[in-house]
Scaffold this active site. Structure first.
Site, PDB file in Angstrom:
ATOM      1  N   SER A  37       0.804  -1.226   0.000  1.00  0.00           N
ATOM      2  CA  SER A  37       0.000   0.000   0.000  1.00  0.00           C
ATOM      3  C   SER A  37       0.826   1.260   0.000  1.00  0.00           C
ATOM      4  CB  SER A  37      -0.910   0.020   1.212  1.00  0.00           C
ATOM      5  OG  SER A  37      -0.123  -0.023   2.381  1.00  0.00           O
ATOM      6  N   ASP A 328      -1.484   8.548   7.779  1.00  0.00           N
ATOM      7  CA  ASP A 328      -2.297   7.713   8.657  1.00  0.00           C
ATOM      8  C   ASP A 328      -1.369   6.815   9.472  1.00  0.00           C
ATOM      9  OD1 ASP A 328      -1.514   5.652   6.970  1.00  0.00           O
ATOM     10  OD2 ASP A 328      -3.490   5.356   6.082  1.00  0.00           O
ATOM     11  N   HIS A 331       1.117   5.191   6.600  1.00  0.00           N
ATOM     12  CA  HIS A 331       1.570   5.808   5.345  1.00  0.00           C
ATOM     13  C   HIS A 331       2.014   7.248   5.524  1.00  0.00           C
ATOM     14  CE1 HIS A 331      -1.421   2.664   4.315  1.00  0.00           C
ATOM     15  NE2 HIS A 331      -0.407   2.266   3.573  1.00  0.00           N
TER      16      HIS A 331
END
Ligand SMILES: *[C@@H]1O[C@H](CO)[C@@H](O)[C@H](O)[C@H]1NC(C)=O
Ligand SMILES: *[C@@H]1O[C@H](CO)[C@@H](O)[C@H](O)[C@H]1NC(C)=O
Ligand SMILES: *[C@@H]1O[C@H](CO)[C@@H](O)[C@H](O)[C@H]1NC(C)=O
Ligand SMILES: *[C@@H]1O[C@H](CO)[C@@H](O)[C@H](O)[C@H]1NC(C)=O
Ligand SMILES: *[C@@H]1O[C@H](CO)[C@@H](O)[C@H](O)[C@H]1NC(C)=O
Length: 364
Positions: A37, A328, A331
């Protein structure tokens, strides 16, 4: 000296010295992206998983709103596509339609790892092995367009390949002992060696599909993410045993880069290592010298350091997003991505990349 540093940072942040890539055609015909991700831009949108970012505030600073990126705006791959001279971001494999595959695709998927079981507790994800299968299909389609295997390998060997796996094998596997048994079966050293061994064969498979210019992400300081700090560190310091594990991975990954570059049966291939660990630590340890203010708490999320849960749908994130390193729980923000992409494209410090930066890799 201070003036010089400020000047360099100024260039870093605002990109005032623009080499020739702003005009003309891209420096490579295509750019393929594999990983987790940290650069996912939408492949998870249609999967059944908690690891998704199709809701606001993700993408809040995009004029068109959320895009599936785990970021407020641009991620590493978006910046790299710009530096390489592409006029738009590399599209996700999940939404490719044949007309755009010649420019490359982004196969990345949140929660995915080198190991098959990594991230399983979060739901569906596209593992590296599956991403390689998707790439094989793409290569077959490119062969149809270009008219044969030879023209296809000539074309693909000029392309840039960027691979980033490993973080989730620690985050969403080894260090989640309630769900995964890897930590009871292997020491960190054994587990890391197994990861690298599997990674080696996956990278060689990519070589067999035509990849010749390959950048491999070193892992960032996973122990400094708001997620790990919320689990282990009430005093807001980085979690040392996790950083020790990812540093070990980086150590063996760098050796793998040497080994691949030394392997005479891998003709015309060059592999490079991107040192996200030290670049991130530099900011985390001295935030103000690179323009950051908050490095131990996320811009959005819940719980200790905003790290216990990732951003909730329609949550109002922090306002001064340029001052936060973490978007977050896991990330980084666009501001942090900009620095990392800039310094791996054209190294600022000789430790940023090994043995070449991306700019020199793509010129080969
Ligand atoms: C294919 O994808 C491109 C870029 O994502 C888009 O502009 C185009 O409209 C799509 N074509 C079709 C037939 O869906
Ligand atoms: C923070 O906590 C960890 C573990 O609880 C401890 O090892 C470390 O020394 C602490 N650091 C500081 C600066 O207090
Ligand atoms: C690869 O070659 C370099 C010099 O060409 C050498 O320093 C290094 O030890 C070699 N590494 C491996 C893993 O074979
Ligand atoms: C060199 O590359 C070949 C694949 O072409 C692989 O089979 C072999 O194991 C590699 N050797 C080393 C020492 O990594
Ligand atoms: C280069 O990076 C290394 C590792 O982060 C650091 O120790 C060194 O001070 C840096 N050098 C300069 C000139 O910034």
């Amino acid at each position: 000296m201070a003036t010089y540093c400020e000047f360099v940072m100024f260039i870093l942040f605002y990109g005032f010295i623009l080499p020739t890539w702003v005009v003309g055609k891209p420096q490579v015909p295509c750019y393929f992206i594999f990983g987790d991700s940290l650069v996912d831009n939408g492949n998870n949108n249609r999967l059944v998983t908690f690891a998704k970012a199709i809701y606001l505030p993700h993408g809040i600073d995009f004029s068109s709103g959320s895009s599936g990126r785990f970021c407020n705006v641009r991620n590493f791959a978006d910046f790299m596509a710009e530096y390489l001279g592409f006029t738009s971001p590399i599209p996700p494999f999940a939404f490719s339609n044949g007309s755009n595959i010649l420019l490359g695709l982004n196969y990345k998927s949140a929660a995915a790892g080198i190991r098959h079981e990594t991230g399983r507790h979060l739901g569906d994800r596209i593992t590296f092995d599956q991403q390689l299968q998707n790439h094989k299909l793409t290569v077959l389609s490119i062969r149809d367009v270009l008219g044969g295997p030879e023209s296809t390998s000539t074309y693909l060997q000029k392309c840039f390949y960027h691979i980033g796996f490993g973080s989730n094998d620690y985050l969403y596997n080894y260090f989640i002992t309630s769900v995964y048994d890897t930590s009871s079966r292997f020491t960190v050293e054994e587990f890391t060696k197994l990861l690298i061994q599997q990674y080696r064969s996956q990278i060689l498979e990519l070589y067999n599909y035509g990849a010749r210019k390959v950048a491999l992400n070193g892992l960032g300081p996973v122990g400094c993410t708001p997620y790990e700090m919320s689990r282990y560190s009430s005093n807001k310091t980085c979690v040392e045993h996790i950083n020790t594990a990812v540093k070990l991975f980086n150590h063996y990954l760098k050796l793998l880069v040497d080994e691949l570059n030394n392997n005479t049966s891998l003709q015309n291939a060059k592999f490079i290592y991107l040192n996200f660990y030290d670049m991130s630590m530099e900011v985390i340890q001295q935030p103000s010298s690179s323009g950051f203010r908050v490095v131990n708490s996320a811009c959005c999320g819940m719980g200790l350091n905003n790290g216990a849960l990732t951003c909730l749908p329609f949550e109002v994130p922090c306002l001064d997003r340029n001052k936060y390193f973490f978007w977050d729980a896991y990330h980084s923000t666009e501001a942090a991505n900009k620095i990392a992409s800039r310094r791996t494209y054209q190294a600022l410090n000789e430790s940023d990349v090994y043995p070449l930066d991306i700019y020199h890799l793509v010129q080969l």
